[in-house]
Design a protein around this motif. Structure first.
Motif, PDB file in Angstrom:
ATOM      1  N   LYS A 254      40.050   5.957 -17.924  1.00 14.33           N
ATOM      2  CA  LYS A 254      39.100   5.368 -17.412  1.00 14.33           C
ATOM      3  C   LYS A 254      39.694   4.371 -16.183  1.00 14.33           C
ATOM      4  O   LYS A 254      40.250   3.311 -16.401  1.00 14.33           O
ATOM      5  CB  LYS A 254      38.396   4.360 -18.526  1.00 14.33           C
ATOM      6  N   ASN A 255      39.712   4.950 -15.062  1.00 15.82           N
ATOM      7  CA  ASN A 255      40.491   4.585 -14.054  1.00 15.82           C
ATOM      8  C   ASN A 255      39.708   4.396 -12.556  1.00 15.82           C
ATOM      9  O   ASN A 255      38.776   5.483 -12.599  1.00 15.82           O
ATOM     10  CB  ASN A 255      41.787   5.159 -13.707  1.00 15.82           C
ATOM     11  N   LEU A 256      39.931   3.562 -11.849  1.00 13.86           N
ATOM     12  CA  LEU A 256      39.318   3.701 -10.704  1.00 13.86           C
ATOM     13  C   LEU A 256      40.251   3.972  -9.581  1.00 13.86           C
ATOM     14  O   LEU A 256      41.337   3.650  -9.452  1.00 13.86           O
ATOM     15  CB  LEU A 256      38.781   2.057 -10.170  1.00 13.86           C
ATOM     16  N   ALA A 257      39.940   4.956  -8.645  1.00 14.97           N
ATOM     17  CA  ALA A 257      40.747   5.495  -7.836  1.00 14.97           C
ATOM     18  C   ALA A 257      40.396   5.088  -6.372  1.00 14.97           C
ATOM     19  O   ALA A 257      39.063   5.089  -5.932  1.00 14.97           O
ATOM     20  CB  ALA A 257      40.960   7.250  -7.834  1.00 14.97           C
ATOM     21  N   VAL A 258      41.227   4.926  -5.352  1.00 11.54           N
ATOM     22  CA  VAL A 258      40.889   4.430  -4.063  1.00 11.54           C
ATOM     23  C   VAL A 258      40.709   5.832  -3.311  1.00 11.54           C
ATOM     24  O   VAL A 258      41.732   6.639  -3.322  1.00 11.54           O
ATOM     25  CB  VAL A 258      41.940   3.691  -3.494  1.00 11.54           C
ATOM     26  N   ASP A 259      39.776   5.953  -2.414  1.00 14.29           N
ATOM     27  CA  ASP A 259      39.531   7.048  -1.609  1.00 14.29           C
ATOM     28  C   ASP A 259      40.697   7.299  -0.599  1.00 14.29           C
ATOM     29  O   ASP A 259      41.321   6.399  -0.369  1.00 14.29           O
ATOM     30  CB  ASP A 259      38.062   7.162  -1.179  1.00 14.29           C
TER      31      ASP A 259
ATOM     32  N   LYS B 114      41.112  -2.907 -22.007  1.00 14.99           N
ATOM     33  CA  LYS B 114      40.134  -4.203 -21.732  1.00 14.99           C
ATOM     34  C   LYS B 114      40.387  -4.622 -20.377  1.00 14.99           C
ATOM     35  O   LYS B 114      39.866  -5.736 -20.139  1.00 14.99           O
ATOM     36  CB  LYS B 114      40.558  -5.104 -22.606  1.00 14.99           C
ATOM     37  N   THR B 115      41.263  -3.711 -19.450  1.00 13.19           N
ATOM     38  CA  THR B 115      41.770  -4.353 -18.114  1.00 13.19           C
ATOM     39  C   THR B 115      40.984  -3.257 -17.149  1.00 13.19           C
ATOM     40  O   THR B 115      41.318  -2.047 -17.396  1.00 13.19           O
ATOM     41  CB  THR B 115      43.109  -4.455 -17.957  1.00 13.19           C
ATOM     42  N   ILE B 116      40.671  -3.686 -15.839  1.00 10.10           N
ATOM     43  CA  ILE B 116      40.410  -2.624 -14.843  1.00 10.10           C
ATOM     44  C   ILE B 116      41.610  -2.147 -14.360  1.00 10.10           C
ATOM     45  O   ILE B 116      42.517  -2.902 -14.119  1.00 10.10           O
ATOM     46  CB  ILE B 116      39.592  -3.545 -13.798  1.00 10.10           C
ATOM     47  N   LEU B 117      41.815  -1.046 -14.248  1.00  9.88           N
ATOM     48  CA  LEU B 117      43.044  -0.316 -13.506  1.00  9.88           C
ATOM     49  C   LEU B 117      42.510   0.399 -12.345  1.00  9.88           C
ATOM     50  O   LEU B 117      41.500   1.178 -12.497  1.00  9.88           O
ATOM     51  CB  LEU B 117      43.535   0.728 -14.693  1.00  9.88           C
ATOM     52  N   VAL B 118      43.210   0.157 -11.410  1.00 10.75           N
ATOM     53  CA  VAL B 118      42.924   0.830 -10.117  1.00 10.75           C
ATOM     54  C   VAL B 118      44.123   1.694  -9.629  1.00 10.75           C
ATOM     55  O   VAL B 118      45.194   0.922  -9.568  1.00 10.75           O
ATOM     56  CB  VAL B 118      42.550  -0.418  -8.943  1.00 10.75           C
ATOM     57  N   ALA B 119      44.153   2.771  -9.398  1.00 15.36           N
ATOM     58  CA  ALA B 119      45.139   3.445  -8.743  1.00 15.36           C
ATOM     59  C   ALA B 119      44.849   3.763  -7.378  1.00 15.36           C
ATOM     60  O   ALA B 119      43.943   4.338  -6.891  1.00 15.36           O
ATOM     61  CB  ALA B 119      45.477   4.787  -9.395  1.00 15.36           C
ATOM     62  N   ARG B 120      45.966   3.363  -6.509  1.00 14.90           N
ATOM     63  CA  ARG B 120      45.983   3.442  -5.036  1.00 14.90           C
ATOM     64  C   ARG B 120      46.616   4.527  -4.775  1.00 14.90           C
ATOM     65  O   ARG B 120      47.585   4.545  -3.993  1.00 14.90           O
ATOM     66  CB  ARG B 120      46.456   2.123  -4.281  1.00 14.90           C
ATOM     67  N   GLY B 121      46.044   5.684  -5.039  1.00 12.93           N
ATOM     68  CA  GLY B 121      46.668   7.033  -4.552  1.00 12.93           C
ATOM     69  C   GLY B 121      46.836   8.113  -5.806  1.00 12.93           C
ATOM     70  O   GLY B 121      46.605   7.611  -6.773  1.00 12.93           O
ATOM     71  N   PRO B 122      46.776   9.104  -5.510  1.00 15.35           N
ATOM     72  CA  PRO B 122      47.062  10.380  -6.749  1.00 15.35           C
ATOM     73  C   PRO B 122      48.460  10.007  -7.487  1.00 15.35           C
ATOM     74  O   PRO B 122      48.169  10.435  -8.952  1.00 15.35           O
ATOM     75  CB  PRO B 122      47.168  11.524  -5.791  1.00 15.35           C
ATOM     76  N   LYS B 123      49.267   9.559  -6.973  1.00 22.08           N
ATOM     77  CA  LYS B 123      50.499   9.511  -8.116  1.00 22.08           C
ATOM     78  C   LYS B 123      50.523   8.582  -8.972  1.00 22.08           C
ATOM     79  O   LYS B 123      50.597   8.662 -10.266  1.00 22.08           O
ATOM     80  CB  LYS B 123      51.840   9.223  -7.170  1.00 22.08           C
ATOM     81  N   PRO B 124      49.920   7.238  -8.632  1.00 22.90           N
ATOM     82  CA  PRO B 124      49.601   6.455  -9.795  1.00 22.90           C
ATOM     83  C   PRO B 124      48.699   6.861 -11.002  1.00 22.90           C
ATOM     84  O   PRO B 124      48.648   6.647 -11.838  1.00 22.90           O
ATOM     85  CB  PRO B 124      49.561   4.900  -9.333  1.00 22.90           C
ATOM     86  N   LEU B 125      47.629   7.418 -10.310  1.00 30.60           N
ATOM     87  CA  LEU B 125      46.411   8.003 -10.901  1.00 30.60           C
ATOM     88  C   LEU B 125      46.823   9.049 -11.956  1.00 30.60           C
ATOM     89  O   LEU B 125      46.564   8.917 -13.125  1.00 30.60           O
ATOM     90  CB  LEU B 125      45.498   8.378 -10.253  1.00 30.60           C
ATOM     91  N   ALA B 126      47.856  10.112 -11.404  1.00 28.12           N
ATOM     92  CA  ALA B 126      48.366  11.099 -12.388  1.00 28.12           C
ATOM     93  C   ALA B 126      49.032  10.436 -13.409  1.00 28.12           C
ATOM     94  O   ALA B 126      49.222  10.831 -14.785  1.00 28.12           O
ATOM     95  CB  ALA B 126      49.046  11.852 -11.433  1.00 28.12           C
TER      96      ALA B 126
END
Length: 120
Positions: A110-115, A89-101
């Motif tokens: 369902k995440n947002l990744a920073v370019d 229920k929370t917006i999750l933003v990964a600032r880079g490939p490591k936290p996204l992985a």
């Protein structure tokens, strides 16, 4: 004669040694630090209370290790089902490939990744 290369990498020391060896160097890995999570981390547990109560709209994760530590601390107080429900229920933003992985490995697709460059 192969160059001896020193790497101070802590978390991915095996991968770094492999890269050095594949490039023809002799790897000397000397981790510079060790991450030790605090199980009774007041700020992380306060965050968890707010998250479970629905008081967190979004979270920006900056490191993969940070994601792991936070989830491990929260797991000492909350079930996986509670955490999954609250984070879904929370917006999750990964600032880079490591936290996204790490987020994806923990089941959050369902995440947002920073370019790139994420650290620029």
């Amino acid at each position: 004669m192969r160059l001896r290369i020193v790497s101070f990498e802590s978390r991915r020391n095996h991968e770094m040694a492999t890269l050095i060896e594949k490039s023809g160097g002799q790897a000397l890995v000397a981790p510079s630090l060790q991450e030790v999570p605090l199980r009774d981390n007041h700020e992380a547990l306060l965050f968890g209370q707010k998250l479970i109560a629905g008081g967190i709209d979004g979270v920006v994760f900056t490191t993969g290790a940070g994601v792991d530590v936070l989830f491990d601390i929260l797991a000492t107080r909350y079930s996986q089902e509670q955490l999954s429900d609250a984070f879904s229920k929370t917006i999750l933003v990964a600032r880079g490939p490591k936290p996204l992985a790490v987020l994806r490995a923990r089941g959050f697709q369902k995440n947002l990744a920073v370019d790139e460059p994420a650290t620029g």
